[in-house]
Design a protein around this motif. Structure first.
Motif, mmCIF file in Angstrom:
data_model
loop_
_atom_site.group_PDB
_atom_site.id
_atom_site.type_symbol
_atom_site.label_atom_id
_atom_site.label_comp_id
_atom_site.label_asym_id
_atom_site.label_seq_id
_atom_site.Cartn_x
_atom_site.Cartn_y
_atom_site.Cartn_z
ATOM 1 N N UNK A 1 0.860 -1.182 0.000
ATOM 2 C CA UNK A 1 0.000 0.000 0.000
ATOM 3 C C UNK A 1 0.897 1.233 0.000
ATOM 4 N N UNK A 2 0.680 2.080 -0.996
ATOM 5 C CA UNK A 2 1.436 3.321 -1.144
ATOM 6 C C UNK A 2 0.466 4.486 -0.985
ATOM 7 N N UNK A 3 0.723 5.339 -0.015
ATOM 8 C CA UNK A 3 -0.082 6.530 0.201
ATOM 9 C C UNK A 3 0.734 7.695 -0.349
ATOM 10 N N UNK A 4 0.292 8.225 -1.459
ATOM 11 C CA UNK A 4 1.022 9.319 -2.108
ATOM 12 C C UNK A 4 0.140 10.557 -2.107
ATOM 13 N N UNK A 5 0.556 11.538 -1.332
ATOM 14 C CA UNK A 5 -0.200 12.777 -1.237
ATOM 15 C C UNK A 5 -1.617 12.591 -0.737
ATOM 16 N N UNK A 6 -1.843 11.564 0.073
ATOM 17 C CA UNK A 6 -3.161 11.318 0.640
ATOM 18 C C UNK A 6 -4.019 10.359 -0.169
ATOM 19 N N UNK A 7 -3.528 9.927 -1.319
ATOM 20 C CA UNK A 7 -4.255 8.965 -2.151
ATOM 21 C C UNK A 7 -3.579 7.600 -2.015
ATOM 22 N N UNK A 8 -4.367 6.588 -1.657
ATOM 23 C CA UNK A 8 -3.808 5.237 -1.465
ATOM 24 C C UNK A 8 -3.820 4.460 -2.771
ATOM 25 N N UNK A 9 -2.694 3.849 -3.053
ATOM 26 C CA UNK A 9 -2.536 2.987 -4.224
ATOM 27 C C UNK A 9 -2.140 1.616 -3.708
ATOM 28 N N UNK A 10 -2.767 0.591 -4.241
ATOM 29 C CA UNK A 10 -2.414 -0.770 -3.843
ATOM 30 C C UNK A 10 -1.890 -1.523 -5.051
ATOM 31 N N UNK A 11 -0.838 -2.279 -4.830
ATOM 32 C CA UNK A 11 -0.248 -3.094 -5.872
ATOM 33 C C UNK A 11 0.458 -4.271 -5.207
ATOM 34 N N UNK A 12 1.205 -5.002 -5.981
ATOM 35 C CA UNK A 12 1.968 -6.135 -5.453
ATOM 36 C C UNK A 12 3.457 -5.838 -5.534
ATOM 37 N N UNK A 13 4.206 -6.423 -4.631
ATOM 38 C CA UNK A 13 5.655 -6.172 -4.595
ATOM 39 C C UNK A 13 6.328 -6.558 -5.912
ATOM 40 N N UNK A 14 5.855 -7.617 -6.574
ATOM 41 C CA UNK A 14 6.485 -8.012 -7.838
ATOM 42 C C UNK A 14 6.292 -6.955 -8.933
ATOM 43 N N UNK A 15 5.217 -6.171 -8.866
ATOM 44 C CA UNK A 15 4.996 -5.090 -9.836
ATOM 45 C C UNK A 15 6.048 -4.006 -9.637
ATOM 46 N N UNK A 16 6.353 -3.690 -8.377
ATOM 47 C CA UNK A 16 7.333 -2.647 -8.084
ATOM 48 C C UNK A 16 8.759 -3.062 -8.445
ATOM 49 N N UNK A 17 8.986 -4.354 -8.560
ATOM 50 C CA UNK A 17 10.315 -4.863 -8.916
ATOM 51 C C UNK A 17 10.539 -4.860 -10.433
ATOM 52 N N UNK A 18 9.501 -4.559 -11.207
ATOM 53 C CA UNK A 18 9.610 -4.579 -12.665
ATOM 54 C C UNK A 18 10.611 -3.559 -13.199
ATOM 55 N N UNK A 19 10.753 -2.444 -12.494
ATOM 56 C CA UNK A 19 11.686 -1.406 -12.931
ATOM 57 C C UNK A 19 12.762 -1.306 -11.851
ATOM 58 N N UNK A 20 13.881 -1.987 -12.049
ATOM 59 C CA UNK A 20 14.919 -2.040 -11.010
ATOM 60 C C UNK A 20 15.623 -0.700 -10.804
ATOM 61 N N UNK A 21 16.284 -0.593 -9.684
ATOM 62 C CA UNK A 21 17.086 0.584 -9.312
ATOM 63 C C UNK A 21 16.250 1.857 -9.236
ATOM 64 N N UNK A 22 15.004 1.723 -8.784
ATOM 65 C CA UNK A 22 14.149 2.883 -8.560
ATOM 66 C C UNK A 22 13.734 2.901 -7.088
ATOM 67 N N UNK A 23 13.203 4.021 -6.668
ATOM 68 C CA UNK A 23 12.782 4.163 -5.274
ATOM 69 C C UNK A 23 11.772 3.079 -4.885
ATOM 70 N N UNK A 24 10.830 2.804 -5.751
ATOM 71 C CA UNK A 24 9.790 1.823 -5.426
ATOM 72 C C UNK A 24 10.302 0.391 -5.460
ATOM 73 N N UNK A 25 11.289 0.115 -6.277
ATOM 74 C CA UNK A 25 11.814 -1.257 -6.340
ATOM 75 C C UNK A 25 12.618 -1.605 -5.093
ATOM 76 N N UNK A 26 13.033 -0.584 -4.340
ATOM 77 C CA UNK A 26 13.861 -0.809 -3.151
ATOM 78 C C UNK A 26 13.099 -0.654 -1.835
ATOM 79 N N UNK A 27 11.785 -0.598 -1.874
ATOM 80 C CA UNK A 27 11.005 -0.424 -0.641
ATOM 81 C C UNK A 27 11.170 -1.616 0.299
ATOM 82 N N UNK A 28 11.376 -1.307 1.564
ATOM 83 C CA UNK A 28 11.378 -2.330 2.617
ATOM 84 C C UNK A 28 10.705 -1.724 3.840
#
Length: 134
Positions: A8-35
């Motif tokens: 769950x990503x809350x960006x500017x008050x708007x919640x976005x839901x996705x799966x961790x494997x989706x965020x790994x699709x674009x490596x070396x980005x802020x979202x791919x490194x979330x822990x």
């Protein structure tokens, strides 16, 4: 997919839901490194919070899902560039259908820089300085 892989990503008050494997699709980005160890993670709400532009983030999230980065026409180019930089994305990935609209602000900034550099109190600018022939 089970809920333990949901993010769950809350960006500017708007919640976005996705799966961790989706965020790994674009490596070396802020979202791919979330822990859960990052400062943006709220363990009580089980979400990551970013005080960023939520409208632009919708386009960024769509890029992770589809592999196509489109330019939102309701924001200015420099804002979109700032958001891409924050998220660690390359502006050169903007889709061809959006490229002309997206880069239009750069052309405008270059034109304004030329106009500002002209000495309007001196001799009139040459045709070469103006950039076109009458």
């Amino acid at each position: 997919m089970d809920t333990e892989h949901r993010v769950i990503l809350n960006v500017g008050g708007i919640r976005h839901e996705t799966y961790s494997h989706v965020l790994k699709k674009i490596p070396a980005t802020r979202l791919s490194r979330l822990t859960p160890n990052t400062a943006n993670y709220d363990p009580v709400l089980n979400e990551y919070f970013f005080d960023r532009h939520p409208g632009v983030f919708s386009m960024i999230m769509n890029y992770y899902r589809t592999g196509k980065l489109h330019y939102p026409t309701n924001v200015c180019g420099p804002l979109f560039e700032e958001e891409l930089e924050f998220w660690g994305l390359d502006a050169n990935q903007v889709e061809p259908c959006c490229w002309m609209t997206y880069t239009q602000h750069r052309d405008t900034q270059e034109t304004l820089a030329v106009i500002e550099s002209l000495d309007l109190d001196g001799d009139p600018p040459s045709q070469e300085e103006v950039g076109y022939v009458f």
